[in-house]
Write a protein that holds these residues in place. Structure first.
Motif, PDB file in Angstrom:
ATOM      1  N   SER A   1       6.610   4.981   8.835  1.00  0.00           N
ATOM      2  CA  SER A   1       6.707   4.719   7.393  1.00  0.00           C
ATOM      3  C   SER A   1       6.478   5.949   6.514  1.00  0.00           C
ATOM      4  N   GLY A   2       5.815   6.962   7.054  1.00  0.00           N
ATOM      5  CA  GLY A   2       5.461   8.120   6.239  1.00  0.00           C
ATOM      6  C   GLY A   2       4.199   7.890   5.426  1.00  0.00           C
ATOM      7  N   LYS A   3       3.587   6.720   5.569  1.00  0.00           N
ATOM      8  CA  LYS A   3       2.380   6.443   4.794  1.00  0.00           C
ATOM      9  C   LYS A   3       1.174   6.122   5.675  1.00  0.00           C
ATOM     10  N   LEU A   4       1.257   6.460   6.956  1.00  0.00           N
ATOM     11  CA  LEU A   4       0.193   6.137   7.910  1.00  0.00           C
ATOM     12  C   LEU A   4      -0.686   7.339   8.209  1.00  0.00           C
ATOM     13  N   ILE A   5      -1.997   7.097   8.210  1.00  0.00           N
ATOM     14  CA  ILE A   5      -2.981   8.042   8.718  1.00  0.00           C
ATOM     15  C   ILE A   5      -3.717   7.306   9.820  1.00  0.00           C
ATOM     16  N   VAL A   6      -3.807   7.929  10.999  1.00  0.00           N
ATOM     17  CA  VAL A   6      -4.456   7.272  12.138  1.00  0.00           C
ATOM     18  C   VAL A   6      -5.659   8.082  12.615  1.00  0.00           C
ATOM     19  N   CYS A   7      -6.735   7.355  12.858  1.00  0.00           N
ATOM     20  CA  CYS A   7      -7.960   7.938  13.400  1.00  0.00           C
ATOM     21  C   CYS A   7      -8.323   7.129  14.637  1.00  0.00           C
ATOM     22  N   CYS A   8      -8.553   7.817  15.733  1.00  0.00           N
ATOM     23  CA  CYS A   8      -8.767   7.159  17.012  1.00  0.00           C
ATOM     24  C   CYS A   8     -10.014   7.747  17.688  1.00  0.00           C
ATOM     25  N   HIS A   9     -11.036   6.922  17.837  1.00  0.00           N
ATOM     26  CA  HIS A   9     -12.271   7.353  18.480  1.00  0.00           C
ATOM     27  C   HIS A   9     -11.963   7.888  19.882  1.00  0.00           C
ATOM     28  N   LYS A  10     -12.670   8.905  20.304  1.00  0.00           N
ATOM     29  CA  LYS A  10     -12.413   9.530  21.606  1.00  0.00           C
ATOM     30  C   LYS A  10     -12.577   8.548  22.765  1.00  0.00           C
ATOM     31  N   ASP A  11     -13.371   7.490  22.585  1.00  0.00           N
ATOM     32  CA  ASP A  11     -13.592   6.500  23.644  1.00  0.00           C
ATOM     33  C   ASP A  11     -12.744   5.241  23.494  1.00  0.00           C
TER      34      ASP A  11
ATOM     35  N   ALA B   1       0.812  -1.221   0.000  1.00  0.00           N
ATOM     36  CA  ALA B   1       0.000   0.000   0.000  1.00  0.00           C
ATOM     37  C   ALA B   1       0.843   1.267   0.000  1.00  0.00           C
ATOM     38  N   ASP B   2       0.358   2.264  -0.733  1.00  0.00           N
ATOM     39  CA  ASP B   2       0.965   3.598  -0.719  1.00  0.00           C
ATOM     40  C   ASP B   2       0.522   4.383   0.510  1.00  0.00           C
ATOM     41  N   LEU B   3      -0.651   4.034   1.032  1.00  0.00           N
ATOM     42  CA  LEU B   3      -1.227   4.722   2.172  1.00  0.00           C
ATOM     43  C   LEU B   3      -1.877   3.673   3.074  1.00  0.00           C
ATOM     44  N   VAL B   4      -1.587   3.743   4.375  1.00  0.00           N
ATOM     45  CA  VAL B   4      -2.180   2.833   5.358  1.00  0.00           C
ATOM     46  C   VAL B   4      -3.039   3.671   6.301  1.00  0.00           C
ATOM     47  N   VAL B   5      -4.317   3.320   6.371  1.00  0.00           N
ATOM     48  CA  VAL B   5      -5.254   4.008   7.251  1.00  0.00           C
ATOM     49  C   VAL B   5      -5.576   3.074   8.408  1.00  0.00           C
ATOM     50  N   VAL B   6      -5.368   3.552   9.635  1.00  0.00           N
ATOM     51  CA  VAL B   6      -5.717   2.775  10.827  1.00  0.00           C
ATOM     52  C   VAL B   6      -6.817   3.512  11.574  1.00  0.00           C
ATOM     53  N   TYR B   7      -7.928   2.808  11.795  1.00  0.00           N
ATOM     54  CA  TYR B   7      -9.013   3.354  12.612  1.00  0.00           C
ATOM     55  C   TYR B   7      -9.144   2.492  13.856  1.00  0.00           C
ATOM     56  N   LEU B   8      -9.148   3.135  15.023  1.00  0.00           N
ATOM     57  CA  LEU B   8      -9.281   2.449  16.305  1.00  0.00           C
ATOM     58  C   LEU B   8     -10.581   2.892  16.958  1.00  0.00           C
ATOM     59  N   GLY B   9     -11.557   1.996  16.942  1.00  0.00           N
ATOM     60  CA  GLY B   9     -12.878   2.299  17.486  1.00  0.00           C
ATOM     61  C   GLY B   9     -13.012   1.902  18.944  1.00  0.00           C
ATOM     62  N   PRO B  10     -14.121   2.265  19.574  1.00  0.00           N
ATOM     63  CA  PRO B  10     -14.288   2.084  21.016  1.00  0.00           C
ATOM     64  C   PRO B  10     -14.681   0.669  21.463  1.00  0.00           C
TER      65      PRO B  10
END
Length: 164
Positions: free
Chosen positions: A114-124, A88-97
């Motif tokens: 890696s320079g190719k990570l986007i992280v999204c982390c739910h507030k909970d 992958a050119d871009l790795v998206v990680v989502y961490l839900g509650p």
């Protein structure tokens, strides 16, 4: 008028050839919720771009499968994810509650530098402080929500990568 879909979706364990100009791996929480599946939301928001999206959610996954190195379907899944993450050119990680998501934490750690990570982390998300501290040390922005934050950042990054 909506843009027609240009994106290709490759779902585990398919080994289809990539047709997109850039590739995105959707790592993160797999626990089902009552709301929309985050991967579907994100995919539909970026489907107008000439990309290939790797989705590790396997339609035939059976929760009774043994997590063992010698159990073929499990090994196939882990190897598919490892290969596609690295491709992958871009790795998206989502961490839900709903879960601690140990495999998603592993994926976060593997690609944090890696320079190719986007992280999204739910507030909970229970381990959010860990993600925030590591991200701060590495200069990564931690996004809060799939709708808006994550969709906007992934779209912006892909447009930049595609030079459009």
């Amino acid at each position: 008028m909506a843009n027609p879909s240009q994106a290709q979706l490759i779902q585990a364990p398919s080994r289809s050839s990539v047709t997109g100009k850039k590739t995105v791996f959707l790592a993160g929480t797999t626990t089902r919720t009552n709301g929309p599946e985050w991967r579907d939301t994100l995919f539909h928001s970026i489907a107008h771009l000439p990309i290939t999206v790797f989705n590790p959610l396997r339609p035939d996954w059976d929760s009774s499968w043994k997590e063992d190195i010698d159990f073929a379907p499990f090994r196939e899944q882990v190897e598919w994810e490892f290969d596609r993450l690295n491709q992958a050119d871009l790795v998206v990680v989502y961490l839900g509650p709903q879960t601690d998501a140990p495999i998603s934490l592993l994926e976060f750690g593997l690609f944090a530098r890696s320079g190719k990570l986007i992280v999204c982390c739910h507030k909970d998300y229970r381990k959010r402080a860990n993600i925030e501290i590591v991200s701060q040390k590495l200069g990564l922005k931690v996004l809060d929500a799939v709708d808006g934050d994550l969709v906007d950042e992934v779209t912006r990054k892909l447009q930049e990568m595609l030079q459009i």
